[in-house]
Design a protein around this motif. Structure first.
Motif, PDB file in Angstrom:
ATOM      1  N   ILE A 112       8.519  31.104   5.126  1.00  0.00           N
ATOM      2  CA  ILE A 112       8.336  29.818   5.803  1.00  0.00           C
ATOM      3  C   ILE A 112       8.396  28.729   4.740  1.00  0.00           C
ATOM      4  CG2 ILE A 112       6.830  28.441   7.303  1.00  0.00           C
ATOM      5  CD1 ILE A 112       7.624  31.003   8.658  1.00  0.00           C
ATOM      6  N   PRO A 113       9.545  28.065   4.624  1.00  0.00           N
ATOM      7  CA  PRO A 113       9.658  26.974   3.646  1.00  0.00           C
ATOM      8  C   PRO A 113       9.047  25.711   4.248  1.00  0.00           C
ATOM      9  CG  PRO A 113      11.785  27.409   4.682  1.00  0.00           C
ATOM     10  CD  PRO A 113      10.781  28.273   5.381  1.00  0.00           C
ATOM     11  N   THR A 114       7.809  25.379   3.853  1.00  0.00           N
ATOM     12  CA  THR A 114       7.101  24.306   4.562  1.00  0.00           C
ATOM     13  C   THR A 114       7.589  22.908   4.188  1.00  0.00           C
ATOM     14  OG1 THR A 114       5.344  23.990   2.908  1.00  0.00           O
ATOM     15  CG2 THR A 114       5.001  25.726   4.554  1.00  0.00           C
ATOM     16  N   GLY A 115       8.061  22.741   2.949  1.00  0.00           N
ATOM     17  CA  GLY A 115       8.414  21.394   2.507  1.00  0.00           C
ATOM     18  C   GLY A 115       7.222  20.469   2.339  1.00  0.00           C
ATOM     19  N   LEU A 116       6.018  20.997   2.371  1.00  0.00           N
ATOM     20  CA  LEU A 116       4.801  20.165   2.344  1.00  0.00           C
ATOM     21  C   LEU A 116       4.214  19.997   0.944  1.00  0.00           C
ATOM     22  CD1 LEU A 116       2.839  21.633   5.393  1.00  0.00           C
ATOM     23  CD2 LEU A 116       4.211  19.544   5.349  1.00  0.00           C
ATOM     24  N   GLY A 117       4.833  20.578  -0.068  1.00  0.00           N
ATOM     25  CA  GLY A 117       4.230  20.509  -1.398  1.00  0.00           C
ATOM     26  C   GLY A 117       2.891  21.227  -1.416  1.00  0.00           C
ATOM     27  N   VAL A 122       0.864  -1.180   0.000  1.00  0.00           N
ATOM     28  CA  VAL A 122       0.000   0.000   0.000  1.00  0.00           C
ATOM     29  C   VAL A 122       0.900   1.229   0.000  1.00  0.00           C
ATOM     30  CG1 VAL A 122      -1.790   1.282   1.228  1.00  0.00           C
ATOM     31  CG2 VAL A 122      -1.818  -1.226   1.237  1.00  0.00           C
ATOM     32  N   VAL A 123       0.967   1.898  -1.141  1.00  0.00           N
ATOM     33  CA  VAL A 123       1.888   3.019  -1.339  1.00  0.00           C
ATOM     34  C   VAL A 123       1.113   4.328  -1.162  1.00  0.00           C
ATOM     35  CG1 VAL A 123       3.390   4.190  -2.989  1.00  0.00           C
ATOM     36  CG2 VAL A 123       3.264   1.677  -2.967  1.00  0.00           C
ATOM     37  N   ILE A 124       1.536   5.134  -0.191  1.00  0.00           N
ATOM     38  CA  ILE A 124       0.928   6.449   0.018  1.00  0.00           C
ATOM     39  C   ILE A 124       2.004   7.506  -0.211  1.00  0.00           C
ATOM     40  CG2 ILE A 124      -0.356   7.944   1.629  1.00  0.00           C
ATOM     41  CD1 ILE A 124      -1.877   5.402   1.096  1.00  0.00           C
ATOM     42  N   PRO A 125       2.020   8.124  -1.389  1.00  0.00           N
ATOM     43  CA  PRO A 125       3.011   9.172  -1.658  1.00  0.00           C
ATOM     44  C   PRO A 125       2.523  10.472  -1.033  1.00  0.00           C
ATOM     45  CG  PRO A 125       1.726   8.684  -3.640  1.00  0.00           C
ATOM     46  CD  PRO A 125       1.118   7.895  -2.527  1.00  0.00           C
ATOM     47  N   THR A 126       3.071  10.842   0.134  1.00  0.00           N
ATOM     48  CA  THR A 126       2.487  11.963   0.880  1.00  0.00           C
ATOM     49  C   THR A 126       2.848  13.319   0.298  1.00  0.00           C
ATOM     50  OG1 THR A 126       4.327  12.280   2.427  1.00  0.00           O
ATOM     51  CG2 THR A 126       2.669  10.619   3.014  1.00  0.00           C
ATOM     52  N   GLY A 127       4.030  13.434  -0.311  1.00  0.00           N
ATOM     53  CA  GLY A 127       4.479  14.749  -0.764  1.00  0.00           C
ATOM     54  C   GLY A 127       4.806  15.706   0.363  1.00  0.00           C
ATOM     55  N   LEU A 128       4.899  15.208   1.589  1.00  0.00           N
ATOM     56  CA  LEU A 128       5.098  16.088   2.761  1.00  0.00           C
ATOM     57  C   LEU A 128       6.557  16.226   3.166  1.00  0.00           C
ATOM     58  CD1 LEU A 128       2.245  14.797   5.105  1.00  0.00           C
ATOM     59  CD2 LEU A 128       2.193  16.837   3.653  1.00  0.00           C
ATOM     60  N   GLY A 129       7.484  15.588   2.458  1.00  0.00           N
ATOM     61  CA  GLY A 129       8.867  15.619   2.896  1.00  0.00           C
ATOM     62  C   GLY A 129       9.004  14.946   4.258  1.00  0.00           C
ATOM     63  N   GLU A 130       9.926  15.467   5.068  1.00  0.00           N
ATOM     64  CA  GLU A 130      10.201  14.828   6.361  1.00  0.00           C
ATOM     65  C   GLU A 130       9.034  14.977   7.331  1.00  0.00           C
ATOM     66  OE1 GLU A 130      12.798  13.264   5.976  1.00  0.00           O
ATOM     67  OE2 GLU A 130      13.720  14.431   4.365  1.00  0.00           O
ATOM     68  N   ALA A 131       8.094  15.868   7.038  1.00  0.00           N
ATOM     69  CA  ALA A 131       6.926  15.994   7.912  1.00  0.00           C
ATOM     70  C   ALA A 131       6.138  14.694   7.934  1.00  0.00           C
ATOM     71  CB  ALA A 131       6.038  17.157   7.469  1.00  0.00           C
ATOM     72  N   THR A 150       4.534  40.974   4.609  1.00  0.00           N
ATOM     73  CA  THR A 150       4.258  39.879   3.680  1.00  0.00           C
ATOM     74  C   THR A 150       4.827  38.571   4.211  1.00  0.00           C
ATOM     75  OG1 THR A 150       6.274  40.407   2.436  1.00  0.00           O
ATOM     76  CG2 THR A 150       4.225  41.366   1.636  1.00  0.00           C
ATOM     77  N   VAL A 151       3.993  37.531   4.183  1.00  0.00           N
ATOM     78  CA  VAL A 151       4.371  36.205   4.666  1.00  0.00           C
ATOM     79  C   VAL A 151       4.204  35.220   3.514  1.00  0.00           C
ATOM     80  CG1 VAL A 151       3.847  34.378   6.339  1.00  0.00           C
ATOM     81  CG2 VAL A 151       3.530  36.790   6.977  1.00  0.00           C
ATOM     82  N   GLY A 152       5.227  34.402   3.273  1.00  0.00           N
ATOM     83  CA  GLY A 152       5.171  33.421   2.194  1.00  0.00           C
ATOM     84  C   GLY A 152       5.340  32.008   2.719  1.00  0.00           C
ATOM     85  N   LEU A 153       4.341  31.163   2.478  1.00  0.00           N
ATOM     86  CA  LEU A 153       4.388  29.754   2.887  1.00  0.00           C
ATOM     87  C   LEU A 153       4.751  28.931   1.652  1.00  0.00           C
ATOM     88  CD1 LEU A 153       1.080  29.723   4.995  1.00  0.00           C
ATOM     89  CD2 LEU A 153       3.416  29.986   5.843  1.00  0.00           C
ATOM     90  N   LEU A 154       6.038  28.649   1.513  1.00  0.00           N
ATOM     91  CA  LEU A 154       6.537  27.991   0.308  1.00  0.00           C
ATOM     92  C   LEU A 154       6.185  26.512   0.281  1.00  0.00           C
ATOM     93  CD1 LEU A 154      10.120  29.524   0.254  1.00  0.00           C
ATOM     94  CD2 LEU A 154       8.242  30.087  -1.294  1.00  0.00           C
ATOM     95  N   PRO A 155       5.935  25.955  -0.905  1.00  0.00           N
ATOM     96  CA  PRO A 155       5.712  24.509  -0.993  1.00  0.00           C
ATOM     97  C   PRO A 155       6.997  23.717  -0.744  1.00  0.00           C
ATOM     98  CG  PRO A 155       5.706  25.509  -3.185  1.00  0.00           C
ATOM     99  CD  PRO A 155       5.781  26.637  -2.194  1.00  0.00           C
ATOM    100  N   GLY A 156       8.117  24.237  -1.161  1.00  0.00           N
ATOM    101  CA  GLY A 156       9.380  23.515  -1.045  1.00  0.00           C
ATOM    102  C   GLY A 156      10.104  23.814   0.250  1.00  0.00           C
ATOM    103  N   ASP A 157      11.335  23.359   0.333  1.00  0.00           N
ATOM    104  CA  ASP A 157      12.086  23.542   1.570  1.00  0.00           C
ATOM    105  C   ASP A 157      13.264  24.504   1.416  1.00  0.00           C
ATOM    106  OD1 ASP A 157      13.901  21.952   0.203  1.00  0.00           O
ATOM    107  OD2 ASP A 157      13.150  20.132   1.131  1.00  0.00           O
ATOM    108  N   ASP A 158      13.298  25.200   0.309  1.00  0.00           N
ATOM    109  CA  ASP A 158      14.407  26.120   0.067  1.00  0.00           C
ATOM    110  C   ASP A 158      13.907  27.565   0.156  1.00  0.00           C
ATOM    111  OD1 ASP A 158      16.540  27.600  -0.776  1.00  0.00           O
ATOM    112  OD2 ASP A 158      16.758  26.621  -2.718  1.00  0.00           O
ATOM    113  N   PRO A 159      14.360  28.305   1.182  1.00  0.00           N
ATOM    114  CA  PRO A 159      13.902  29.691   1.340  1.00  0.00           C
ATOM    115  C   PRO A 159      14.189  30.549   0.107  1.00  0.00           C
ATOM    116  CG  PRO A 159      15.256  29.009   3.212  1.00  0.00           C
ATOM    117  CD  PRO A 159      15.318  27.900   2.212  1.00  0.00           C
ATOM    118  N   ALA A 160      15.194  30.153  -0.664  1.00  0.00           N
ATOM    119  CA  ALA A 160      15.555  30.952  -1.837  1.00  0.00           C
ATOM    120  C   ALA A 160      14.485  30.913  -2.921  1.00  0.00           C
ATOM    121  CB  ALA A 160      16.894  30.468  -2.407  1.00  0.00           C
TER     122      ALA A 160
END
Lengths: 158, 158, 158, 158
Positions: free
Chosen positions: C85-90, A83-92, C65-75
């Motif tokens: 805020i680099p969320t890393g959550l996609g 059962v593959v769940i690709p979360t896309g959440l990174g380390e979260a 201004t506050v930015g909630l980035l999808p990736g984990d790179d502040p750049a």
């Protein structure tokens, strides 16, 4: 026709490095087999190393394996994840692995593994360590059998 | 009219218990003040204990404070958080706190704090411990000045 | 020494495409300026297109201004984001953007924007659409002034 | 002993209201049965209404059901969920449901359902609507058979 729910699969979280030594892989495979023989499933991060070995052991023994991937591509899963769940959440997603298991076994690993152990402890779950981090409240297991025996008590009692 | 971007605020992650001793609160408040005096902001979990004390110290010194709440109610933030982000992610937001800081200072705390320190280490950030967990790679600071001095090196160099 | 908390910044969520037309950028910049002139901050996904334009307008008018980035790179943040805020959550971070605003203005955009509007509606927030999706419960605004005027009512009343 | 991996279960995301009409429940149950008869699993939000009905239909036909709960308590799952993942992420877990399916069927529902459909479209997945939102790119299905037939094409081809 079956008109009653099945019991949901109780899952044991197994955590460790995405790369591991042959000795760690052998431990993980044995853990997977032992957990499956108890009728329990495995939940893990779904990738290589310890995660692949524990899934391989579980599948060989007829068990269920669930992989919560950090990325969004199902193809990143090791081939023994059913059962593959690709979360896309990174380390979260580490928090999800810790949450999804009724107990946890850690094998080797580094800081990512430590973050998962810490959350499992926070949530009051039993955590066994096989050549992994030693912390107050974590059971230092000597063998796969020892680790599984320790966490099984928690599955039964909780 | 200003037609050029401001430099974004570099943030220091400060982690610790949502409840803390008066001694820990005093340490946190001093850390907040020292970080603000360096022109840096604070990012934390936005709640009470160490998080409230560090924000109070920072605001008193004119600094910026950002709180990434576990729940979805902005009213859960302590009154010294200026930028309130109610994530609704539960403990999975710990990963965001660790990610958002260029470095981390841990003060007291328990397993949730440990999970944040582990992720910061995983991502190669400097982590200073003030009466908190001691781990390989974590700098054991004796005073707030010592902790801030240690992590400032990383902010400058990284 | 200030020993009392500041009022936290109320944030307006502004959503739209990471790439946009010059007309959409002009609308976004005007929205950013108008929101800032009301003493409110902007929270967005932190990237380009509508997100960059709204931040630019807000910063020019002295706003936060506050930015909630999808990736984990502040750049990855656009240069007008002050709190990165680099969320890393996609894309799961879309839920955080919708949650962090007291109300939402959508400008252009596609399916990602729609997902954010849907969540804001689910949570009972006012949503204004400027050349974006039209849905039951969404206010179709004709101008930036119209959009800001509509959502300001909600900020005041909620 | 089996020493080769099993094929992972392809999952179809089914979304809709946590409360639903009897007519919607009947549609969902039929969808669950039809999906299971094709050898595919169901992934959903794990709760009541449409989610419970689709799982019930799938389990009755021998299929696999996965529930990604918004909260952190496995007991929130409906009794036909076999693999319970309590994410603790709140509505941010909607993104995981949309990601985990190779395609999506929406049945009734409101704004939460719309957010899931929007993300599935964003990621290029086929989406069928059964008495749910109608959007450009979404297939308006007349019957459960029609919906499953439409999304099966995508599962086969992708």
């Amino acid at each position: 026709m079956i008109d009653q729910p099945r019991e949901p699969s109780a899952l044991i979280a197994v955590v460790g490095g995405a790369q591991c030594s042959p000795a760690e892989a052998a431990l993980a495979e044995a853990v997977g087999r032992l957990v499956a023989e108890q009728g329990l499933g495995i939940v893990c991060g779904g990738r290589g190393g310890v995660m692949a070995a524990v899934c391989r052991g579980a599948v060989q023994a007829g068990g269920l394996t669930v992989g919560l991937l950090p990325g969004d591509d199902p193809a990143e899963a090791n081939p023994w994840v059913q059962v593959v769940i690709p979360t896309g959440l990174g380390e979260a997603r580490n928090a999800l692995v810790a949450r999804a298991g009724v107990a946890m076994i850690a094998i080797g690993g580094s800081h990512g593994t430590l973050s998962e152990m810490a959350l499992a402890l926070k949530w009051g779950k039993r955590v066994a360590s096989l050549r992994s981090w030693e912390l107050p409240g974590v059971y230092k297991a000597e063998t796969p059998e020892d680790a599984v025996s320790y966490i099984l008590d928690s599955s039964v009692n909780s």
